[in-house]
Design a protein around this motif. Structure first.
Motif, PDB file in Angstrom:
ATOM      1  N   GLU A 175       0.827  -1.211   0.000  1.00 34.80           N
ATOM      2  CA  GLU A 175       0.000   0.000   0.000  1.00 34.80           C
ATOM      3  C   GLU A 175       0.862   1.262   0.000  1.00 34.80           C
ATOM      4  O   GLU A 175       0.410   2.324  -0.431  1.00 34.80           O
ATOM      5  CB  GLU A 175      -0.925   0.001   1.212  1.00 34.80           C
TER       6      GLU A 175
ATOM      7  N   SER B 191      11.078   0.622 -10.765  1.00 30.93           N
ATOM      8  CA  SER B 191       9.972   0.047 -11.528  1.00 30.93           C
ATOM      9  C   SER B 191       9.655   0.858 -12.776  1.00 30.93           C
ATOM     10  O   SER B 191       9.077   0.350 -13.722  1.00 30.93           O
ATOM     11  CB  SER B 191       8.722  -0.075 -10.664  1.00 30.93           C
TER      12      SER B 191
ATOM     13  N   TYR C 125       8.187  -4.243 -12.959  1.00 35.72           N
ATOM     14  CA  TYR C 125       6.808  -3.828 -13.154  1.00 35.72           C
ATOM     15  C   TYR C 125       5.879  -5.045 -13.122  1.00 35.72           C
ATOM     16  O   TYR C 125       4.876  -5.066 -12.409  1.00 35.72           O
ATOM     17  CB  TYR C 125       6.713  -3.078 -14.487  1.00 35.72           C
ATOM     18  N   HIS C 126       6.265  -6.076 -13.856  1.00 37.32           N
ATOM     19  CA  HIS C 126       5.424  -7.276 -13.883  1.00 37.32           C
ATOM     20  C   HIS C 126       5.406  -7.972 -12.541  1.00 37.32           C
ATOM     21  O   HIS C 126       4.379  -8.476 -12.094  1.00 37.32           O
ATOM     22  CB  HIS C 126       5.920  -8.247 -14.966  1.00 37.32           C
TER      23      HIS C 126
ATOM     24  N   LEU D  12       5.752  -6.610  -9.638  1.00 38.72           N
ATOM     25  CA  LEU D  12       4.901  -5.839  -8.729  1.00 38.72           C
ATOM     26  C   LEU D  12       3.430  -6.158  -8.962  1.00 38.72           C
ATOM     27  O   LEU D  12       2.672  -6.409  -8.018  1.00 38.72           O
ATOM     28  CB  LEU D  12       5.115  -4.340  -8.943  1.00 38.72           C
ATOM     29  N   MET D  13       3.060  -6.178 -10.211  1.00 34.94           N
ATOM     30  CA  MET D  13       1.682  -6.516 -10.571  1.00 34.94           C
ATOM     31  C   MET D  13       1.336  -7.894 -10.026  1.00 34.94           C
ATOM     32  O   MET D  13       0.262  -8.109  -9.471  1.00 34.94           O
ATOM     33  CB  MET D  13       1.574  -6.513 -12.093  1.00 34.94           C
ATOM     34  N   ALA D  14       2.262  -8.830 -10.202  1.00 35.69           N
ATOM     35  CA  ALA D  14       2.022 -10.186  -9.712  1.00 35.69           C
ATOM     36  C   ALA D  14       1.867 -10.209  -8.199  1.00 35.69           C
ATOM     37  O   ALA D  14       1.102 -11.003  -7.651  1.00 35.69           O
ATOM     38  CB  ALA D  14       3.160 -11.109 -10.144  1.00 35.69           C
TER      39      ALA D  14
ATOM     40  N   TRP E 238       0.650  -7.739  -6.307  1.00 37.23           N
ATOM     41  CA  TRP E 238      -0.694  -7.240  -6.004  1.00 37.23           C
ATOM     42  C   TRP E 238      -1.695  -8.368  -6.183  1.00 37.23           C
ATOM     43  O   TRP E 238      -2.581  -8.573  -5.361  1.00 37.23           O
ATOM     44  CB  TRP E 238      -1.064  -6.088  -6.951  1.00 37.23           C
ATOM     45  N   HIS E 239      -1.537  -9.067  -7.278  1.00 37.01           N
ATOM     46  CA  HIS E 239      -2.447 -10.170  -7.557  1.00 37.01           C
ATOM     47  C   HIS E 239      -2.395 -11.229  -6.477  1.00 37.01           C
ATOM     48  O   HIS E 239      -3.417 -11.735  -6.016  1.00 37.01           O
ATOM     49  CB  HIS E 239      -2.090 -10.784  -8.911  1.00 37.01           C
TER      50      HIS E 239
ATOM     51  N   ALA F 186      -1.528 -10.865  -3.356  1.00 40.10           N
ATOM     52  CA  ALA F 186      -2.145 -10.367  -2.131  1.00 40.10           C
ATOM     53  C   ALA F 186      -3.664 -10.420  -2.225  1.00 40.10           C
ATOM     54  O   ALA F 186      -4.360 -10.774  -1.266  1.00 40.10           O
ATOM     55  CB  ALA F 186      -1.692  -8.924  -1.861  1.00 40.10           C
ATOM     56  N   LEU F 187      -4.166 -10.112  -3.398  1.00 42.97           N
ATOM     57  CA  LEU F 187      -5.613 -10.126  -3.592  1.00 42.97           C
ATOM     58  C   LEU F 187      -6.169 -11.546  -3.521  1.00 42.97           C
ATOM     59  O   LEU F 187      -7.195 -11.789  -2.880  1.00 42.97           O
ATOM     60  CB  LEU F 187      -5.966  -9.476  -4.937  1.00 42.97           C
ATOM     61  N   SER F 188      -5.468 -12.481  -4.146  1.00 41.45           N
ATOM     62  CA  SER F 188      -5.895 -13.880  -4.062  1.00 41.45           C
ATOM     63  C   SER F 188      -5.905 -14.349  -2.620  1.00 41.45           C
ATOM     64  O   SER F 188      -6.809 -15.074  -2.182  1.00 41.45           O
ATOM     65  CB  SER F 188      -4.960 -14.796  -4.847  1.00 41.45           C
TER      66      SER F 188
ATOM     67  N   ALA G 195      -6.350 -12.544  -0.014  1.00 42.56           N
ATOM     68  CA  ALA G 195      -7.486 -11.936   0.678  1.00 42.56           C
ATOM     69  C   ALA G 195      -8.781 -12.686   0.350  1.00 42.56           C
ATOM     70  O   ALA G 195      -9.606 -12.943   1.227  1.00 42.56           O
ATOM     71  CB  ALA G 195      -7.612 -10.470   0.296  1.00 42.56           C
TER      72      ALA G 195
END
Lengths: 234, 234
Positions: free
Chosen positions: A97, A128, A135-136, A138-140, A142-143, A145-147, A149
């Motif tokens: 965050e 980044s 960049y990729h 970082l995106m991964a 986020w993904h 962390a979301l999974s 959650a």
DNA sequence: CGCCCTGTTGATACGATTCAAATATCGTGG
DNA sequence: CCACGATATTTGAATCGTATCAACAGGGCG
């Protein structure tokens, strides 16, 4: 909760290029020359069990990678209710965050002795921009962390107390050999699963009596994984 | 659940440059010339209430922006349990997982008549490489989804049935004027809050009897927001 | 018109919380 | 090293809330 003075300890400037878990961390995709841009050093720290890594509302200037141990992220409601919303373990990145917001939305606390790398957010931002691998990655993250959650909602916030405890035990055992796991306080266990401390304790006791788990050392459990799985899949 | 044939309808090629919600969508930061690169058209579609937008496990090739309506994302457990893990409303982006994974992890379903923009994942990928505004916007969207998931855990999966229902009513009312909200089936209400259909129904009925909410039209509620807030903050 | 689906309500059973007390564990200083 | 106090855990009993099973009302649709 104990209110002792807990002091983290600096264990050195990280040698990212030769990191022992490099293949699974944020900088996995960086090339040799990218590391030269890492002027500002990444350091490693060890936090004792119970240490607060950051508090909700504090200024967010650092991302953290877990090298070992276990970290809980707690969220607070205006009425004072609190709930653990995520656990971060080896190779997990938390505090993402900081890339977006001024302040941390959670309180992060070490559940055991925990080694962390601290990555200044401006270092990560700067890298980044130039580096598409990061960049990729970082995106991964986020993904991921979301999974996590989403999984938290379905596995640790749904079903009976027993089901939730069992799912958590199996989740923890994933880290090790699938049969062995280390637990923490009953209070945290409750906050994690949306149960009271007493219910958490009773449920653990009953699982022990029924032979699904045993406790060779304090807070170290042996799980009968196949039968535990049967408990939740039927 | 009704099992009628639900057909989405194409409503035209989107005119992103002149989008009515442009200031709050993914492409908010794009400049005039960037739109010229949008060779492959973004289309708009309308889905009737109950329509499945995509199913868990299907190939993920599209991101969606909600222009109006409401979408539920449902997650399934191996034992068949299902739980709604998120709701997407106006200006929300969902299906972000398509950027990372082969398949969608959730099933997405329209809870009411819903207008969506469909953004092919390769278009978004291509644009995001060149365009740093879009890169930041994407990151912000991941963050938003994660915050929503965290909030889901503390607000909709913690506390008594009454507290959960009240929090949801207030959340839904946020969309409109803060007092008014449109609801959906009791079954979905239950799946959303981790309650049975009957408990969801009973709780709503009791709130109505006690004057906290009224239902001028079927599924359209008027909330006494201040008193509802008092219910959950004490 | 009658059927089916959704929502509501009731009775009962079960499970989790609450409050209270006993026991175990940990850390500290004597 | 042991004893003590503080903290965590376990257990018990009573209560409360939610799930479950069942029945019924209303609305929409064939």
């Amino acid at each position: 909760m104990k209110r002792v003075a807990l002091q983290e300890a600096w264990t050195g400037v990280a040698d990212c290029k030769n990191c022992t878990i490099r293949e699974s961390v944020l900088f996995a995709g960086l090339k040799e020359e990218d590391f030269d841009e890492l002027h500002r050093p990444i350091d490693q720290w060890v936090y004792p069990a119970g240490a607060e890594i950051y508090g909700a509302g504090q200024k967010a200037s650092t991302l953290f990678t877990v090298r070992s141990g276990l970290v809980k992220l707690t969220q607070f409601l205006p009425d004072g209710t609190q709930r653990i919303v995520r656990l971060s373990r080896r190779t997990d990145l938390f505090g993402l965050e900081a890339l977006i917001e001024q302040d941390y939305p959670h309180t992060a606390t070490a559940l055991r002795e925990t080694e962390l790398c601290r990555l200044p957010v401006d270092v990560v931002r700067a890298l980044s921009h130039a580096n598409s691998a990061l960049y990729h990655e970082l995106m991964a993250r986020w993904h991921k962390a979301l999974s996590a959650a989403d999984r938290w909602i379905t596995e640790f916030s749904t079903g009976s107390a027993r089901e939730r405890v069992v799912r958590l035990l199996l989740w923890l055992a994933e880290m090790e050999d699938g049969e062995r796991c280390e637990l923490f306080s009953r209070e945290d266990l409750g906050a994690l699963l949306g149960l009271t401390t007493e219910t958490a304790s009773r449920t653990m006791a009953e699982l022990k009596r029924q032979g699904f788990i045993s406790e060779p050392r304090a807070n170290h459990f042996l799980c009968d994984a196949p039968n535990l799985r049967r408990l939740i899949n039927s």
